[in-house]
Design a protein around this motif. Structure first.
Motif, PDB file in Angstrom:
ATOM      1  N   SER A  11       0.832  -1.114  -0.146  1.00  0.00           N
ATOM      2  CA  SER A  11       0.043  -0.023   0.093  1.00  0.00           C
ATOM      3  C   SER A  11       0.883   1.347  -0.029  1.00  0.00           C
ATOM      4  O   SER A  11       0.329   2.384  -0.331  1.00  0.00           O
ATOM      5  CB  SER A  11      -0.928  -0.061   1.232  1.00  0.00           C
ATOM      6  N   GLY A  12       2.176   1.237   0.279  1.00  0.00           N
ATOM      7  CA  GLY A  12       2.952   2.402   0.195  1.00  0.00           C
ATOM      8  C   GLY A  12       3.441   2.677   1.476  1.00  0.00           C
ATOM      9  O   GLY A  12       4.003   3.902   1.679  1.00  0.00           O
ATOM     10  N   ASP A 116      -6.748  -0.219  -3.532  1.00  0.00           N
ATOM     11  CA  ASP A 116      -7.478  -1.492  -3.989  1.00  0.00           C
ATOM     12  C   ASP A 116      -6.488  -2.453  -4.567  1.00  0.00           C
ATOM     13  O   ASP A 116      -5.375  -2.238  -4.648  1.00  0.00           O
ATOM     14  CB  ASP A 116      -7.751  -0.574  -5.602  1.00  0.00           C
ATOM     15  N   GLU A 117      -6.997  -3.514  -4.286  1.00  0.00           N
ATOM     16  CA  GLU A 117      -6.048  -4.731  -4.195  1.00  0.00           C
ATOM     17  C   GLU A 117      -5.517  -5.009  -5.204  1.00  0.00           C
ATOM     18  O   GLU A 117      -4.293  -5.530  -5.428  1.00  0.00           O
ATOM     19  CB  GLU A 117      -7.183  -6.040  -3.867  1.00  0.00           C
ATOM     20  N   ASP A 118      -6.175  -4.692  -6.612  1.00  0.00           N
ATOM     21  CA  ASP A 118      -5.572  -4.977  -7.820  1.00  0.00           C
ATOM     22  C   ASP A 118      -4.166  -4.202  -7.924  1.00  0.00           C
ATOM     23  O   ASP A 118      -3.232  -4.433  -8.570  1.00  0.00           O
ATOM     24  CB  ASP A 118      -6.749  -4.351  -9.032  1.00  0.00           C
ATOM     25  N   GLN A 119      -4.458  -3.007  -7.562  1.00  0.00           N
ATOM     26  CA  GLN A 119      -3.254  -1.935  -7.626  1.00  0.00           C
ATOM     27  C   GLN A 119      -2.093  -2.467  -6.612  1.00  0.00           C
ATOM     28  O   GLN A 119      -0.938  -2.643  -7.314  1.00  0.00           O
ATOM     29  CB  GLN A 119      -3.573  -0.777  -6.856  1.00  0.00           C
ATOM     30  N   ARG A 123       1.770  -3.371  -7.985  1.00  0.00           N
ATOM     31  CA  ARG A 123       2.744  -2.933  -7.594  1.00  0.00           C
ATOM     32  C   ARG A 123       3.897  -4.067  -7.098  1.00  0.00           C
ATOM     33  O   ARG A 123       4.898  -3.847  -7.251  1.00  0.00           O
ATOM     34  CB  ARG A 123       2.691  -2.056  -6.432  1.00  0.00           C
ATOM     35  N   ILE A 124       3.342  -4.942  -6.359  1.00  0.00           N
ATOM     36  CA  ILE A 124       4.161  -5.899  -5.840  1.00  0.00           C
ATOM     37  C   ILE A 124       4.810  -6.639  -7.031  1.00  0.00           C
ATOM     38  O   ILE A 124       5.966  -7.261  -6.740  1.00  0.00           O
ATOM     39  CB  ILE A 124       3.445  -6.996  -4.897  1.00  0.00           C
ATOM     40  N   ALA A 125       3.933  -7.057  -8.001  1.00  0.00           N
ATOM     41  CA  ALA A 125       4.791  -7.680  -9.055  1.00  0.00           C
ATOM     42  C   ALA A 125       5.971  -7.061  -9.791  1.00  0.00           C
ATOM     43  O   ALA A 125       6.778  -7.501 -10.207  1.00  0.00           O
ATOM     44  CB  ALA A 125       3.347  -7.951 -10.175  1.00  0.00           C
ATOM     45  N   LYS A 126       5.578  -5.910  -9.717  1.00  0.00           N
ATOM     46  CA  LYS A 126       6.721  -4.909 -10.332  1.00  0.00           C
ATOM     47  C   LYS A 126       7.822  -4.972  -9.592  1.00  0.00           C
ATOM     48  O   LYS A 126       9.004  -5.186  -9.964  1.00  0.00           O
ATOM     49  CB  LYS A 126       6.167  -3.296 -10.534  1.00  0.00           C
ATOM     50  N   GLU A 171      -3.733   5.886  -3.674  1.00  0.00           N
ATOM     51  CA  GLU A 171      -3.436   5.702  -5.069  1.00  0.00           C
ATOM     52  C   GLU A 171      -3.219   7.145  -5.527  1.00  0.00           C
ATOM     53  O   GLU A 171      -3.400   8.170  -5.162  1.00  0.00           O
ATOM     54  CB  GLU A 171      -4.802   5.076  -5.860  1.00  0.00           C
ATOM     55  N   GLY A 172      -2.462   7.209  -6.977  1.00  0.00           N
ATOM     56  CA  GLY A 172      -1.993   8.144  -7.552  1.00  0.00           C
ATOM     57  C   GLY A 172      -0.500   8.236  -7.343  1.00  0.00           C
ATOM     58  O   GLY A 172       0.171   7.227  -7.103  1.00  0.00           O
ATOM     59  N   THR A 173       0.042   9.581  -7.708  1.00  0.00           N
ATOM     60  CA  THR A 173       1.496   9.317  -7.763  1.00  0.00           C
ATOM     61  C   THR A 173       2.117   9.445  -6.027  1.00  0.00           C
ATOM     62  O   THR A 173       1.230   9.711  -5.078  1.00  0.00           O
ATOM     63  CB  THR A 173       2.188  10.631  -8.117  1.00  0.00           C
ATOM     64  N   ILE A 174       3.372   9.026  -5.916  1.00  0.00           N
ATOM     65  CA  ILE A 174       3.947   9.060  -4.548  1.00  0.00           C
ATOM     66  C   ILE A 174       3.718  10.364  -3.705  1.00  0.00           C
ATOM     67  O   ILE A 174       3.380  10.362  -2.683  1.00  0.00           O
ATOM     68  CB  ILE A 174       5.235   8.485  -4.432  1.00  0.00           C
ATOM     69  N   GLU A 175       3.857  11.405  -4.644  1.00  0.00           N
ATOM     70  CA  GLU A 175       3.815  12.630  -4.101  1.00  0.00           C
ATOM     71  C   GLU A 175       2.291  13.158  -3.719  1.00  0.00           C
ATOM     72  O   GLU A 175       2.130  14.084  -2.824  1.00  0.00           O
ATOM     73  CB  GLU A 175       4.471  13.920  -5.142  1.00  0.00           C
TER      74      GLU A 175
END
Ligand code: AP5
Length: 191
Positions: A11-12, A116-119, A123-126, A171-175
Motif C-alpha cells: 500500500s506504500g 485497491d487490491e488490484d493496484q 505494485r508488488i509484481a513490479k 493511489e495516484g503518484t507517491i507525491e
C-alpha cells in the motif's frame, strides 16, 4: 510527531514513511526492515524469522515485542517516530500501547493508507521483478493479503476507538499520497 502507518502489503507504507522521516526529522521504524536485516546478518532472530516470512505469516508476537521494545527504548525516538509494519494484530496493538505508555510517548496519529487490491498486486509484481524480495512471489503475496485482512485490518478499529485514525486514499503518484498524508497529520495536530 508520533505516527503509526497502517495498510495492506504494497500500500506504500515504507515509501511514505521514508519521505515523512525526512519531512519531520523523526526515525522511521519498520519491523519488516529490521527483520530483513536480521535475516541478512544471519542472527538468531533472522534464522527464526526467515521461514515464517517466506510463508507470508506473522513472526510470533513475543519475538516482535522484544524487537520493538528494544528499538523504542533508543534515544532518537524521544523526538517522535513513524511506525511501519507494527502493530500487526490486536495483541500487538495492545502491547504497543503499554510499552509507549511506560515511556510517555503514546501514538498521536494512525494513518490507514487505502489502496485497491488490484493496484497492490500490480505494485508488488513490479517490485518482485526489480528487487526479487523472497516473499513477493504470487503465492506468498496472496497469503500476506489474507493475513492482513484477518489479523491486521482490525488494528485500524483499535485506533478508531481511540479517536486517532485517519484514512488516506493511497493511489495516484507517491507525491500526491504524501501530500494527503501530511494534510491529514496537520489536521490531527490542529484538532
Ligand atoms: P513488511 O516488510 O512490513 O511487509 P508488508 O506489510 O507486506 O509491506 P510491503 O513492504 O510489501 O509494502 P509497503 O506497504 O511498505 O509498500 P511499499 O512502500 O514497499 O513485512 C514483511 C514480513 O515481515 C511480514 O509478512 C511478516 O512475516 C514479517 N513482519 C513484519 N512486521 C511484523 C510484525 N509486526 N509482526 C509479525 N511479523 C512481522 O510499496 C510497494 C511497492 O509499490 C514499491 O515498489 C513502491 O516503490 C511502490 N509504490 C509505493 N507507492 C506507490 C505509488 N503511489 N504509486 C506506484 N507505486 C508505488
Amino acid at each position: 510527531m508520533r505516527i503509526v502507518l497502517l495498510g495492506a502489503p504494497g500500500s506504500g507504507k515504507g515509501t511514505q514513511a521514508a519521505l515523512l522521516k525526512d519531512h519531520y526529522s523523526i526515525p522511521h521504524i519498520s519491523t519488516g526492515v529490521l527483520l530483513r536485516e536480521a535475516v541478512a546478518n544471519e542472527t538468531a532472530l533472522g534464522k527464526q524469522a526467515k521461514a515464517i516470512m517466506d510463508r507470508g505469516e506473522l513472526v510470533p508476537d513475543d519475538v516482535m515485542l522484544d524487537l520493538i521494545r528494544e528499538r523504542l527504548g533508543q534515544e532518537d525516538v524521544r523526538a517522535g517516530y513513524i511506525l511501519d509494519g507494527y502493530p500487526r494484530n490486536l495483541a500487538q496493538a495492545e502491547a504497543l500501547d503499554a510499552v509507549l505508555g511506560d515511556v510517555g510517548l503514546p501514538v498521536q496519529e494512525a494513518v490507514l493508507i487505502e489502496v485497491d487490491e488490484d493496484q497492490v498486486v500490480e505494485r508488488i509484481a513490479k517490485r518482485a521483478m526489480e528487487e526479487g524480495r523472497s516473499d513477493d512471489t504470487e503465492e506468498v503475496v496472496r497469503k500476506r493479503m489474507r493475513v492482513y485482512e484477518e489479523q491486521t485490518a482490525p488494528v485500524a478499529g483499535h485506533y478508531a476507538d481511540l479517536g486517532l485514525l485517519t484514512r488516506v486514499f493511497g493511489e495516484g503518484t507517491i507525491e500526491e499520497v504524501l501530500e494527503r498524508i501530511k494534510g491529514a497529520l496537520q489536521q490531527g495536530v490542529d484538532g
